[in-house]
Design an enzyme around this catalytic site. Sequence first.
Site, PDB file in Angstrom:
ATOM      1  N   ILE A 135      27.293   8.220 -14.759  1.00 58.42           N
ATOM      2  CA  ILE A 135      26.668   8.837 -15.923  1.00 58.42           C
ATOM      3  C   ILE A 135      25.219   9.115 -15.563  1.00 58.42           C
ATOM      4  CG2 ILE A 135      28.211   7.837 -17.653  1.00 58.42           C
ATOM      5  CD1 ILE A 135      26.232   5.682 -18.224  1.00 58.42           C
ATOM      6  N   ASP A 136      24.627  10.090 -16.239  1.00 57.14           N
ATOM      7  CA  ASP A 136      23.286  10.535 -15.898  1.00 57.14           C
ATOM      8  C   ASP A 136      22.250   9.432 -16.105  1.00 57.14           C
ATOM      9  OD1 ASP A 136      24.319  13.055 -15.379  1.00 57.14           O
ATOM     10  OD2 ASP A 136      23.883  13.809 -17.391  1.00 57.14           O
ATOM     11  N   LYS A 137      21.125   9.588 -15.465  1.00 55.37           N
ATOM     12  CA  LYS A 137      20.016   8.630 -15.557  1.00 55.37           C
ATOM     13  C   LYS A 137      19.657   8.317 -17.009  1.00 55.37           C
ATOM     14  CE  LYS A 137      15.056   8.308 -14.523  1.00 55.37           C
ATOM     15  NZ  LYS A 137      13.895   8.991 -13.905  1.00 55.37           N
TER      16      LYS A 137
END
Length: 303
Positions: A137-139
């Site tokens: 999942i994105d930062k």
Amino acid sequence: MEDLQFLITPEEENQRLDVYLSQKLPDLSRSYLQKLIPQELILVDGKVRKASYRLKAGEMVMLELPPLTEIEVIPQDLPLDILYEDEDLIVVNKAKGMVVHPAQGNYHGTLVNALLYHVKDLSGINGVLRPGIVHRIDKDTTGILVVAKSDRAHACLSAQLKDHSMKREYYALVHGRVKSDQGTIDAPLGRSKKDRLKMAITEDGKRAVTHYEVLKRYEGYTLIKAILETGRTHQIRVHLASIHHPLVGDFVYGLKKENGDGQLLHAATLGFETPQGKRLEFHTPVQGQFRQALIRLHRMERK
């Protein structure tokens, strides 16, 4: 050393050398690439150029990379919210602002660094920089991730991702009032032709399907549940922006002048089978900035 070559097309002309390479090689940081230039490991038509050099169509960029075997990812004692752990896998609730795995030239402060401190072994299937990482999942996205400690768990979890049997549900706060109570966005995703840093809906992209349900409507905003059938990079963010309901805080695909620290997107539910055939399901509520935004909207509603 690994040798790479890129021929500059007319569409790619006038990009900075370091920016161009960081787009072509997203696992490498710009700062790392800039350090290769004085070592004459990056050449343009056989010549050393500055990082700021503007590329021209027809030029050939040549790059030599040290082998990944020279890279050591250092375990770090970082906070981890562990939801579950057994001999094969570990489930964590990732905080906002934490990158999932290191990239070459940027090895510290990631979830992998923290996991390597906590556990003795992670699956080696994804190599040195992404040990145990099955999905990402994105930062700036918060929420649940499962990480493989053994190769058999990695293979088991990857198969569930491939056949879409892994349950993945997200909470997202979007701009505008979503009219339909539920819907499906079925649109292929690939790298944007205009900006290689972005994903976009493209005819030649990979199939991407997002189902959504409205949970709550506010004045100017809607809280939705997004259910992933596929799991492409930035899928929820691009799909929701494509129906004119971008995520709140998404500076890449949404409104550029918002305050905040990135998109309000939370991986809330994750369900899968273990290698032993046991079905597990985890759920976590929204946290931090997302939670505060919902509290403010509830208060405004009561006025």
